[in-house]
Scaffold this motif. Structure first.
Motif, PDB file in Angstrom:
ATOM      1  N   ASP A 230       0.857  -1.292   0.196  1.00  0.00           N
ATOM      2  CA  ASP A 230       0.218   0.058  -0.080  1.00  0.00           C
ATOM      3  C   ASP A 230       0.965   1.302   0.092  1.00  0.00           C
ATOM      4  O   ASP A 230       1.591   1.518   0.972  1.00  0.00           O
ATOM      5  CB  ASP A 230      -0.987   0.124   1.239  1.00  0.00           C
ATOM      6  CG  ASP A 230      -1.947   1.210   1.167  1.00  0.00           C
ATOM      7  OD1 ASP A 230      -1.793   2.154   0.713  1.00  0.00           O
ATOM      8  OD2 ASP A 230      -3.014   0.744   1.735  1.00  0.00           O
TER       9      ASP A 230
ATOM     10  N   ARG B   8      -8.179   7.423   3.530  1.00  0.00           N
ATOM     11  CA  ARG B   8      -8.851   6.371   3.245  1.00  0.00           C
ATOM     12  C   ARG B   8     -10.386   6.265   3.425  1.00  0.00           C
ATOM     13  O   ARG B   8     -11.136   5.461   2.620  1.00  0.00           O
ATOM     14  CB  ARG B   8      -8.367   5.150   4.033  1.00  0.00           C
ATOM     15  CG  ARG B   8      -6.969   4.748   3.600  1.00  0.00           C
ATOM     16  CD  ARG B   8      -6.494   3.776   4.483  1.00  0.00           C
ATOM     17  NE  ARG B   8      -5.169   3.106   3.872  1.00  0.00           N
ATOM     18  CZ  ARG B   8      -4.261   2.385   4.579  1.00  0.00           C
ATOM     19  NH1 ARG B   8      -4.611   2.352   6.033  1.00  0.00           N
ATOM     20  NH2 ARG B   8      -3.194   1.913   4.144  1.00  0.00           N
ATOM     21  N   THR B   9     -11.137   7.113   4.233  1.00  0.00           N
ATOM     22  CA  THR B   9     -12.324   7.075   4.452  1.00  0.00           C
ATOM     23  C   THR B   9     -13.098   8.325   3.807  1.00  0.00           C
ATOM     24  O   THR B   9     -14.218   8.179   3.709  1.00  0.00           O
ATOM     25  CB  THR B   9     -12.690   7.211   5.775  1.00  0.00           C
ATOM     26  OG1 THR B   9     -11.938   8.395   6.559  1.00  0.00           O
ATOM     27  CG2 THR B   9     -12.016   6.008   6.652  1.00  0.00           C
TER      28      THR B   9
END
Length: 567
Positions: free
Chosen positions: A391, A428-429
Motif C-alpha cells: 500500500d 482512506r475514509t
C-alpha cells in the motif's frame, strides 16, 4: 474503585508457580542489570538511576498491570526521548538534569493515570502499527549513532541524524584507540553471541532452552570481562571513560521536586513518552498474552504503567514502560505471574546494595555496545519494503515518520507519526469504497458489476457503500450519485445499500438530504436498504425519513424485486 488485577493470580498462587517465577526472575535480573545501566547512560543520567528505575516500578506494575508476563523498566526509545526532553531544560550531568528526568517520570505517570481513569485506552488506535514501526526504526538508528561517540571515546552530541553525523565527522580524528578497542571487542562479542552462541551450546549438548537463556546473558559476560580488562590494564588512566563510583544502597523514597516552570516545559514530552510507552507496552503485552489466551485490558494498562512511572519518580528513577526483549525473556523463562517482576525487583535491589562497587571500572564503551546490539533488533526495514509493495499510502506515512524523526528528532517524529496515522485514516475514509451492484443469477446475492457476471435493471441504480458516512466523506457521496446518474439514462430509483454503514453523522445526514432533494428534482426516488439498527434509530430522530422520496427496505433483494416491477 481502583482495580487490583494482582488479586486474580494471587488467589491461585502456589509453590509450583512460585518456583517458575523465581527462575524467570533470576534470568531477567541478570539481563536487566546491564540494560538498566546502559539505558541510564543513553538517557544521559547517572547509572544508578537505571537501577532505581528497575525496582519499585516493577512492583507497582505487578500490582496494577494486567499482563502476567510483561516486564517493566527502562527501554531504549523512551530513554532516548527522555534525553531529548530533559536536555532542553537542563545541562547533562547536573543535579537539575536528574531532577528534571525524575519530574518527567512523574508527569508521564500522571498523564497515564489520567488517561486510565478517563478510560482512554483507545488512544492506541491513533498510531498505526506500520507507522510505530517506522518511528522505532528511525529511533533505533539515532540511538545506535549516538552511542558511537562512547565507543570511539569522543564527545559528539546530537539529537538528529545530521547533528550526529556532523559531530562524529568533526571529532573522528580524536578517537581514543583504547576505548575503540574495548568497544569493538564488546560489539563483536555481543553480536557473535546473539547470532551463534545458542546454536553452539546446543551442539555441545545443552538443551535449547538453556542454550538460549545463556546466550541472552552475554551482556553480563561482556561487562565482567571488560571490567577485568579495564582494571588490569589501568584503562582509566589511558583515557577510557569508566562508570566510576556508583552510590551503594537503595533509592531514597521521596517526593519529586516540583518546579512548575519545568513541568510546563515537560508536559508535551511527557504526553508523547506516555503515548509511545503505552503503545509499545500494550503491543508486547497482547502478543505474549495471546500465546496463553490472557486478556490485556488497555484501560487498566494505563493505570499500571502510570503507577510504575509515579513509583519511578518517587524512587529517583526516570520514565519506564514494558520492554520487548526482557518481556520475551521473562515469558520464555517460564514466568507465570507478575510475582516474577516483584522477585526481579528484589534481585535489582540486592545488586544496588552489594554489586555497585564492582562496577567502578566498567567502561562506558561496554554499555554503549550493549545498547547498539540491543537496538539493532528495533531497526526493521522489512516494514518499509512490505508497505511499498502492499500500500503506497502506508509507505508514504512510514517514510514521512522515518525522515522527520531522523532529520528533526524524536518528538517531531512522534507528532508526525500521530499526524500521519490520522491523515492516512482520513484519506482512506474520505473517499470510501463503493460498488455498483447487480444480482448474481439464480441467487439473492448482490456483487460488483465490474467483478462479476450479474443482472441489472435499467430503471434501478444500486450503490453499495462500504464505509460509515461522516463529515470527511459526506461531499463524496453527493459527487458519487451525481456522477453515476450522468452516465446512465432511464434511472427511476437509486438504492443505497448500507450493510457496512455503522454510523451516519450530521454532515452525512445533510448530504443524504441534499441527494434526496436533488434526485426528486430529476423525478428519481432515493431508497435505502439493509440499514443497521443503530443507524435507523438515528435517522428516525431526524426529519430525513419523512422527506425521503422512496422507502427503506430490510433487504436489498426485496427492494430490487419491488422496484423492478414498477418499470
Amino acid at each position: 474503585m481502583i482495580r487490583l488485577p494482582c488479586q486474580d493470580w494471587l488467589r491461585h498462587y502456589n509453590r509450583q508457580t512460585m518456583c517458575s517465577d523465581l527462575v524467570a526472575a533470576l534470568i531477567v535480573t541478570i539481563m536487566l542489570i546491564p540494560q538498566s545501566l546502559a539505558y541510564a547512560l543513553l538517557a544521559g543520567l547517572p547509572p544508578e538511576m537505571g537501577l532505581y528505575a528497575s525496582i519499585l516500578p516493577l512492583v507497582a506494575y505487578a500490582i496494577f498491570g494486567t499482563s502476567r508476563t510483561l516486564s517493566v523498566g527502562p527501554v531504549a526509545v523512551v530513554s532516548l526521548m527522555t534525553a531529548t526532553a530533559v536536555g532542553k531544560v537542563a545541562h547533562q550531568g547536573t543535579v537539575d538534569y536528574a531532577t528534571a528526568a525524575i519530574a518527567l517520570a512523574l508527569l508521564s505517570g500522571l498523564v497515564l493515570l489520567l488517561l486510565g481513569f478517563l478510560r482512554f485506552g483507545f488512544v492506541t488506535n491513533f498510531l498505526s502499527h506500520p507507522v510505530v514501526s517506522g518511528f522505532i526504526t528511525a529511533s533505533g538508528i539515532i540511538i545506535a549513532l549516538s552511542q558511537l561517540s562512547h565507543i570511539l571515546g569522543i564527545d559528539a552530541p546530537g539529537e538528529t541524524l545530521p547533528e550526529l553525523l556532523h559531530a562524529l565527522a568533526i571529532k573522528l580524528s580524536m578517537t581514543n584507540l583504547h576505548t575503540l578497542a574495548v568497544g569493538s571487542f564488546c560489539l563483536l562479542f555481543l553480536y557473535l553471541s546473539r547470532r551463534y552462541l545458542a546454536a553452539l551450546l546446543t551442539q555441545l549438548g545443552l538443551s535449547q532452552l538453556l542454550s538460549e537463556t545463556l546466550a541472552k546473558t552475554a551482556p553480563v559476560a561482556a561487562i565482567i570481562m571488560s571490567i577485568l580488562i579495564a582494571y588490569a590494564a589501568d584503562l582509566d588512566s589511558k583515557g577510557v571513560a569508566v562508570v566510576g563510583t556508583i552510590p551503594q544502597g537503595l533509592p531514597a523514597f521521596a517526593q519529586p521536586h516540583i518546579n512548575w516552570e519545568v513541568f510546563n516545559d515537560l508536559i508535551l514530552p511527557a504526553f508523547l513518552i506516555a503515548l509511545i510507552g503505552f503503545i509499545e507496552s500494550v503491543s508486547v503485552g497482547r502478543t505474549l498474552g495471546a500465546k496463553r489466551r490472557e486478556r490485556i485490558d488497555a484501560n487498566q494498562e494505563l493505570i499500571g504503567l502510570g503507577a510504575a512511572n509515579v513509583a519511578s519518580a518517587f524512587s529517583g528513577g526516570f520514565p519506564v514502560t514494558g520492554g520487548f526483549s526482557r518481556s520475551v525473556v521473562n515469558f520464555d523463562a517460564g514466568a507465570k505471574t507478575q510475582a516474577a517482576s516483584a522477585f526481579t525487583a528484589l534481585g535489582i535491589a540486592i545488586a544496588a546494595l552489594l554489586l555497585t562497587p564492582a562496577l567502578y571500572y566498567l567502561p562506558k564503551a561496554t554499555l554503549a555496545a550493549t545498547i547498539v546490539i540491543a537496538v539493532s533488533s528495533l531497526i526493521d526495514w522489512r516494514i518499509v519494503r512490505d508497505a511499498w509493495h502492499y500500500d503506497h499510502a502506508d509507505f508514504l506515512a512510514i517514510a514521512i515518520t522515518i525522515l522527520l524523526t531522523l532529520l528533526l528528532g524524536v518528538e517531531i517524529g512522534v507528532i508526525s507519526g500521530v499526524t500521519a496515522s490520522i491523515a492516512l485514516h482520513l484519506y482512506r475514509t474520505m473517499r470510501p469504497h463503493f460498488a455498483i451492484v447487480g444480482t448474481v443469477p439464480g441467487t439473492e446475492h448482490y456483487r460488483n458489476i465490474d467483478r462479476h457476471e450479474v443482472q441489472t435493471h435499467a430503471n434501478i441504480l444500486s450503490i453499495r457503500i462500504d464505509e460509515s458516512l461522516y463529515f470527511a466523506n459526506a461531499a463524496f457521496l453527493e459527487e458519487l450519485v451525481d456522477t453515476e446518474l450522468e452516465q446512465r439514462e432511464g434511472v427511476e430509483h437509486v438504492i443505497l445499500m448500507c450493510p457496512a454503514v455503522n454510523t451516519i453523522d450530521l454532515s452525512a445526514l445533510e448530504a443524504l438530504q441534499s441527494v434526496n432533494t436533488s434526485l426528486l428534482e430529476r423525478n428519481v426516488k432515493l431508497h435505502l436498504s439493509e440499514v443497521k439498527g443503530p443507524v435507523m434509530d438515528a435517522l428516525k430522530r431526524s426529519a430525513f425519513l419523512r422527506q425521503l422520496g422512496g422507502s427503506v427496505y430490510l433487504s436489498h433483494h426485496a427492494a430490487v424485486l419491488e422496484l423492478a416491477l414498477e418499470s
